[in-house]
Motif scaffolding. Structure first.
Motif, short mmCIF file in Angstrom:
data_model
loop_
_atom_site.label_atom_id
_atom_site.label_comp_id
_atom_site.label_asym_id
_atom_site.label_seq_id
_atom_site.Cartn_x
_atom_site.Cartn_y
_atom_site.Cartn_z
N ASN A 2 25.61 29.24 -68.26
CA ASN A 2 25.50 29.58 -69.67
C ASN A 2 26.83 29.40 -70.40
O ASN A 2 27.84 29.05 -69.79
N VAL A 3 26.81 29.68 -71.70
CA VAL A 3 28.01 29.44 -72.52
C VAL A 3 29.18 30.32 -72.08
O VAL A 3 30.32 29.86 -71.99
N LEU A 4 28.88 31.60 -71.79
CA LEU A 4 29.94 32.52 -71.38
C LEU A 4 30.61 32.05 -70.10
O LEU A 4 31.85 32.09 -69.98
N GLN A 5 29.82 31.60 -69.15
CA GLN A 5 30.38 31.10 -67.90
C GLN A 5 31.24 29.86 -68.15
O GLN A 5 32.31 29.69 -67.54
N PHE A 6 30.77 28.99 -69.04
CA PHE A 6 31.55 27.78 -69.38
C PHE A 6 32.90 28.16 -69.99
O PHE A 6 33.93 27.59 -69.64
N ILE A 7 32.87 29.13 -70.92
CA ILE A 7 34.12 29.57 -71.57
C ILE A 7 35.07 30.18 -70.55
O ILE A 7 36.28 29.90 -70.56
N LEU A 8 34.53 31.00 -69.63
CA LEU A 8 35.37 31.63 -68.61
C LEU A 8 35.96 30.60 -67.65
O LEU A 8 37.14 30.71 -67.26
N ARG A 9 35.19 29.62 -67.29
CA ARG A 9 35.68 28.57 -66.39
C ARG A 9 36.75 27.72 -67.04
O ARG A 9 37.65 27.22 -66.37
N ASN A 10 36.65 27.57 -68.37
CA ASN A 10 37.61 26.73 -69.09
C ASN A 10 38.48 27.57 -70.03
O ASN A 10 38.87 27.11 -71.10
N ARG A 11 38.75 28.82 -69.63
CA ARG A 11 39.44 29.75 -70.52
C ARG A 11 40.82 29.27 -70.95
O ARG A 11 41.24 29.53 -72.08
N THR A 12 41.53 28.58 -70.07
CA THR A 12 42.87 28.10 -70.44
C THR A 12 42.78 27.11 -71.60
O THR A 12 43.52 27.21 -72.58
N GLU A 13 41.85 26.17 -71.50
CA GLU A 13 41.68 25.19 -72.57
C GLU A 13 41.15 25.85 -73.84
O GLU A 13 41.58 25.51 -74.95
N VAL A 14 40.24 26.81 -73.68
CA VAL A 14 39.70 27.52 -74.84
C VAL A 14 40.81 28.26 -75.57
O VAL A 14 40.89 28.22 -76.81
N LEU A 15 41.69 28.91 -74.83
CA LEU A 15 42.81 29.62 -75.45
C LEU A 15 43.77 28.66 -76.14
O LEU A 15 44.28 28.96 -77.22
N GLU A 16 44.01 27.51 -75.53
CA GLU A 16 44.89 26.51 -76.15
C GLU A 16 44.30 26.00 -77.47
O GLU A 16 45.01 25.88 -78.48
N LEU A 17 43.01 25.70 -77.44
CA LEU A 17 42.35 25.21 -78.66
C LEU A 17 42.27 26.30 -79.73
O LEU A 17 42.40 26.01 -80.92
N THR A 18 42.10 27.55 -79.29
CA THR A 18 42.08 28.67 -80.24
C THR A 18 43.45 28.83 -80.90
O THR A 18 43.55 29.06 -82.11
#
Length: 210
Positions: A2-18
């Protein structure tokens, strides 16, 4: 997955983009405040300028974001880097609520209060900074609130010109026809908008009460 799992797996990139997203929005809002608030004050002193200034800001709002990015690309120095171009475009979009709310806030100050200040011997500058501006501050913050929430949404389009931000996931997901990737960009962007709206709304109410 699901979306939450995807975000957690890619949290470093998500934080960088944020962080990139926050940089684009933060820089553009600071510039918009530095330009829009003085312009709003200016047209309260010279009403003849109100129509061209507000009209120009209104016209900018009608230009589609991708088209505005395209118009700015040939600009020297600005078009050389995608983040500069995105910040300039976001700044232009944020001007209208800032100019309009500054103008409305200052014009909305009770004339009796202004006259009382004049009766005390205040100069025009003293009236502005000691009476009108403080009383109009909650309305100006409301303009910053609108501009910030609006900019967070528009900043997702900046990924189309390589400026980064959470729009990277949205465009990547569209290319892959993958809703999870799209939501991985859309959900954090929506969360940022809600957080900014709530924080600035709280500040607006505090200033209005005081």
């Amino acid at each position: 997955m699901n979306v939450l799992q995807f975000i957690l797996r890619n949290r470093t990139e998500v934080l960088e983009l944020t962080a990139e997203h926050l940089w684009l929005v933060g820089a553009s809002i600071v510039l918009a405040v530095l330009i829009g608030v003085p312009l709003g004050i200016l047209i309260t002193r010279w009403p003849v300028l109100s129509k061209p200034v507000l009209g120009g800001a209104n016209v900018i709002q009608t230009i589609p974001s991708l088209a505005l990015f395209g118009f700015l690309l040939p600009a020297p120095w600005i078009g050389a880097r995608a983040d500069r171009l995105a910040i300039l475009a976001l700044t232009l979009y944020a001007l209208l609520p800032l100019i309009r709310n500054t103008y409305t806030g200052i014009k909305g100050v009770d004339p009796a209060v202004v006259e009382a200040g004049r009766g005390m011997g205040m100069t025009d500058g003293q009236l502005l900074w000691q009476v009108e501006f403080p009383l109009a501050l909650s309305v100006i913050i409301a303009g910053i609130r609108v501009a910030t929430v609006f900019s967070i949404g528009i900043a997702t389009i900046a990924a189309a010109i390589g400026a980064g931000g959470l729009g990277e996931y949205i465009f990547r997901g569209l290319a892959m026809v993958n809703n999870q990737v799209i939501l991985a960009g859309a959900i954090p962007a929506a969360a940022l908008a809600i957080l900014a709206d709530a924080s600035l709304g709280w500040l607006e109410k505090r200033l209005a009460t005081r």
